[in-house]
Design a protein around this motif. Sequence first.
Motif, short mmCIF file in Angstrom:
data_model
loop_
_atom_site.label_atom_id
_atom_site.label_comp_id
_atom_site.label_asym_id
_atom_site.label_seq_id
_atom_site.Cartn_x
_atom_site.Cartn_y
_atom_site.Cartn_z
N THR A 62 0.82 -1.20 0.00
CA THR A 62 0.00 0.00 0.00
C THR A 62 0.87 1.26 0.00
N LYS A 63 1.97 1.22 0.72
CA LYS A 63 2.87 2.37 0.80
C LYS A 63 3.75 2.50 -0.44
N GLY A 64 3.73 1.50 -1.32
CA GLY A 64 4.56 1.56 -2.51
C GLY A 64 5.97 1.07 -2.29
N LEU A 65 6.20 0.34 -1.20
CA LEU A 65 7.55 -0.15 -0.92
C LEU A 65 7.87 -1.40 -1.72
N VAL A 66 6.85 -2.19 -2.03
CA VAL A 66 7.02 -3.36 -2.89
C VAL A 66 5.94 -3.30 -3.96
N HIS A 67 6.24 -3.87 -5.10
CA HIS A 67 5.30 -3.88 -6.21
C HIS A 67 4.12 -4.79 -5.90
N LYS A 68 2.99 -4.49 -6.49
CA LYS A 68 1.77 -5.26 -6.27
C LYS A 68 1.96 -6.73 -6.61
N ASN A 69 2.64 -7.00 -7.72
CA ASN A 69 2.85 -8.39 -8.13
C ASN A 69 3.74 -9.15 -7.16
N LYS A 70 4.76 -8.46 -6.63
CA LYS A 70 5.64 -9.10 -5.64
C LYS A 70 4.86 -9.41 -4.37
N ASN A 72 1.65 -10.01 -4.07
CA ASN A 72 0.77 -11.15 -4.34
C ASN A 72 1.55 -12.46 -4.44
N ARG A 73 2.72 -12.40 -5.05
CA ARG A 73 3.56 -13.59 -5.17
C ARG A 73 4.03 -14.07 -3.79
N ASP A 74 4.44 -13.13 -2.95
CA ASP A 74 4.88 -13.50 -1.60
C ASP A 74 3.75 -14.11 -0.80
N LYS A 75 2.57 -13.50 -0.85
CA LYS A 75 1.43 -14.04 -0.09
C LYS A 75 1.02 -15.41 -0.61
N SER A 76 1.12 -15.60 -1.92
CA SER A 76 0.80 -16.90 -2.51
C SER A 76 1.76 -17.97 -2.00
N ARG A 77 3.03 -17.64 -1.95
CA ARG A 77 4.03 -18.61 -1.48
C ARG A 77 3.81 -18.94 0.00
N LEU A 78 3.43 -17.92 0.79
CA LEU A 78 3.17 -18.17 2.21
C LEU A 78 1.96 -19.08 2.37
N SER A 79 0.92 -18.85 1.58
CA SER A 79 -0.29 -19.67 1.72
C SER A 79 -0.03 -21.10 1.28
N LYS A 80 0.86 -21.31 0.30
CA LYS A 80 1.22 -22.67 -0.10
C LYS A 80 1.92 -23.39 1.04
N LYS A 81 2.78 -22.67 1.75
CA LYS A 81 3.50 -23.29 2.86
C LYS A 81 2.55 -23.70 3.99
N ILE A 82 1.56 -22.86 4.26
CA ILE A 82 0.66 -23.17 5.37
C ILE A 82 -0.31 -24.27 4.98
#
Length: 84
Positions: A62-70, A72-82
Amino acid sequence: MPNIESAIKRVRTSENANALNSSQLSAMRTAIKKFDQAVEAGADNAAELYKAAARAIDMAETKGLVHKNKANRDKSRLSKKIAK
């Protein structure tokens, strides 16, 4: 060091912004690492840590520190692990 007053103020504000941005990025990375360690250890609080990590990622995006796609990719990887 700049001589013009507006340039001096710009240096000051950019230093403050850099400090805030760096701390928020660091907090995001720390939340992700805590989640990863909990998943590897098979801890019970992995769901809580996932929530905290996803929130930290969303805040950084939201603050623009990371790109939207990154984000989403990070959250996707976390959800796969859980899910394992």
